[in-house]
Design a protein around this motif. Structure first.
Motif, short mmCIF file in Angstrom:
data_model
loop_
_atom_site.label_atom_id
_atom_site.label_comp_id
_atom_site.label_asym_id
_atom_site.label_seq_id
_atom_site.Cartn_x
_atom_site.Cartn_y
_atom_site.Cartn_z
N TYR A 19 0.94 -0.88 -0.40
CA TYR A 19 -0.35 -0.34 0.34
C TYR A 19 0.40 1.38 0.15
N THR A 20 0.51 2.24 -1.16
CA THR A 20 1.83 3.18 -0.84
C THR A 20 1.49 4.01 0.47
N THR A 21 0.31 4.38 1.24
CA THR A 21 0.71 4.65 2.27
C THR A 21 1.06 4.88 3.19
N ASP A 22 1.54 3.31 2.76
CA ASP A 22 2.54 2.11 4.13
C ASP A 22 3.99 2.70 3.40
N TRP A 23 4.25 2.41 2.05
CA TRP A 23 5.68 2.82 1.74
C TRP A 23 6.10 4.89 2.33
N PHE A 24 4.66 5.34 2.24
CA PHE A 24 5.28 6.88 2.78
C PHE A 24 5.59 6.83 4.21
N GLU A 55 -8.96 9.48 5.50
CA GLU A 55 -9.47 8.78 6.61
C GLU A 55 -10.35 7.30 5.75
N GLN A 56 -9.40 6.82 4.42
CA GLN A 56 -9.34 5.86 4.05
C GLN A 56 -9.37 4.64 4.70
N LYS A 57 -10.01 3.68 4.49
CA LYS A 57 -9.38 2.55 4.90
C LYS A 57 -8.78 1.43 4.19
N VAL A 58 -7.86 0.67 4.32
CA VAL A 58 -7.18 -0.28 3.63
C VAL A 58 -8.14 -1.33 3.85
N ASN A 112 -11.32 6.85 -2.93
CA ASN A 112 -12.31 6.89 -1.78
C ASN A 112 -12.95 5.19 -2.34
N ALA A 113 -12.47 4.63 -3.62
CA ALA A 113 -12.91 3.29 -3.91
C ALA A 113 -12.41 2.69 -2.43
N THR A 114 -13.05 2.11 -2.26
CA THR A 114 -13.39 0.61 -0.88
C THR A 114 -11.87 -0.01 -0.83
N GLY A 115 -11.78 -0.39 -0.68
CA GLY A 115 -10.48 -1.44 0.49
C GLY A 115 -8.98 -0.73 -0.01
N PHE A 116 -9.40 0.80 -0.73
CA PHE A 116 -7.53 1.28 -1.83
C PHE A 116 -7.29 2.54 -0.61
#
Length: 293
Positions: A140-145, A167-170, A231-235
Motif C-alpha cells: 500500500y502506498t500510504t505504508d510506503w510513505f 480517513e480512507q481505510k485499506v 475513496n474506492a473501497t479497500g484502497f
C-alpha cells in the motif's frame, strides 16, 4: 572469482564513465535494462548531475525514462520467493517513481552498478528496508510513505495548506486474496496482511483535497512523490508519480500512464490540479519530498 568482482567494483568507482563490459560483469539476473542504466549513469557523471539537489537530480533521471513503455506486474517474478528486481525496460506507476528515486540515491552515494541500484530499491521497497517474504513488500502506498518517512528517505508534506486527515481505510488485499497469485498459493500470508492493514488504518496521514491542489502547486518541487488518493473501497492510493516543474514553474504530474492512448512514462499536460480527471473516485493527493541520502 570473488577477487575479480571486487576489482571490477573498484574500477566502477574510479572511472568517469562506466564501460559496458564492467556493467555486464556486475549485472545480477534480476536486473533488466542494461542500456538504459548505462545511458543514465554515464550522462549523470559527464554532466555533473550529482551536484544538484536530489529532487532536481530525480527530474533529470525522470526525463531520461520518459517514453518507457508501461508494463505491469514486473515484480511478480516468483510465487514462492520474494525477489527484489529492477526492470528499466518497462515501468508501472510505482516502479517509475521508485526507480527514479533509487537511481538518484545511488548516484548521490557515488555508486554506479546495477547491484548498487538493487540495494537502494530493496531499502525503499521493503518494510524497514529488509526483504523477507511477500508480506515484507510495502504493497500500500500510504505504508510506503510512512515507512520511508521513518527511514529518512522522504519527508511527508503533511503541513501543506488545506491538508486534511486521510480517513480512507485499506483492506482490499486481505479481503480479495484470490486476486493475488501469491496469496492464492500462500494463504498463511493473508492474516499477516490483515494485521498490516489494521496498522495502516490506525495512522493519521494527511492529503490535499482536489479543490485545494491549485493552492499548493507553487510549494511543490520537481522530484516530489505524488500519491493520488481515492475513496474506492479497500484502497488508499489509486495512482502515483512525480512532480515535474517546467521552465514556467508549472507543476505537472509525471507518471507511467496506463491510459490506452499513452501506455508509457509521460508528462501530463497542464498543472497537477487539472490532471486528476480520469475517475470520479479520485479525491486529492498526498506528497513526500525526497531527502538527501
Amino acid at each position: 572469482m570473488q577477487s575479480r568482482r571486487t576489482f571490477l567494483m573498484a574500477m566502477v568507482s574510479a572511472t568517469a564513465l562506466v564501460p559496458r563490459e564492467i556493467l555486464a560483469a556486475a549485472k545480477p539476473n534480476n536486473f533488466v535494462g542494461d542500456a538504459v542504466f548505462e545511458r543514465i549513469v554515464n550522462k549523470a557523471v559527464s554532466e555533473g548531475w550529482t551536484k544538484l539537489p536530489i529532487g532536481e537530480l530525480m527530474g533529470k533521471i525522470a526525463l531520461e525514462l520518459k517514453g518507457t513503455p508501461y508494463v505491469a506486474n514486473t515484480l511478480e517474478i516468483s510465487l514462492d520467493k520474494e525477489i527484489c528486481s529492477v526492470n528499466l525496460s518497462g515501468l508501472d506507476c510505482v516502479t517509475f517513481f521508485e526507480t527514479t528515486l533509487d537511481l538518484a540515491r545511488m548516484l548521490k552515494k557515488g555508486k554506479k552498478t546495477p547491484k548498487a541500484l538493487l540495494e537502494e530499491v530493496a531499502y525503499t521497497r521493503y518494510r524497514g528496508g529488509r526483504i523477507g517474504n511477500y508480506t515484507s513488500r510495502l504493497h500500500y502506498t500510504t505504508d510506503w510513505f510512512y515507512d520511508n518517512d521513518k527511514k529518512r528517505v522522504v519527508k511527508l508534506l503533511s503541513d501543506l495548506p488545506g491538508s486534511q486527515v486521510f480517513e480512507q481505510k485499506v483492506g482490499y488485499m486481505s479481503g480479495h486474496p484470490d486476486k493475488y497469485r501469491q496469496l492464492s498459493i500462500h494463504t498463511e500470508f493473508v492474516p499477516i496482511l490483515k494485521q498490516q492493514e489494521d496498522l495502516i488504518n490506525s495512522r493519521s496521514l494527511k492529503y490535499v483535497p482536489k479543490s485545494k491542489l491549485a493552492d499548493v502547486e507553487p510549494l511543490l518541487q520537481t522530484g516530489d512523490i505524488v500519491g493520488v488518493a481515492t475513496n474506492a473501497t479497500g484502497f488508499d492510493i489509486a495512482h502515483t508519480g512525480l512532480i515535474f516543474k517546467d521552465a514556467d514553474g508549472v507543476a505537472h504530474l509525471m507518471d507511467a500512464s496506463s491510459g490506452k492512448a499513452k501506455m508509457q512514462v509521460t508528462i501530463e499536460p497542464g498543472p497537477l490540479s487539472k490532471s486528476l480527471t480520469w475517475s470520479t473516485s479520485l479525491v486529492g493527493a498526498m506528497f513526500a519530498r525526497p531527502l538527501e541520502p
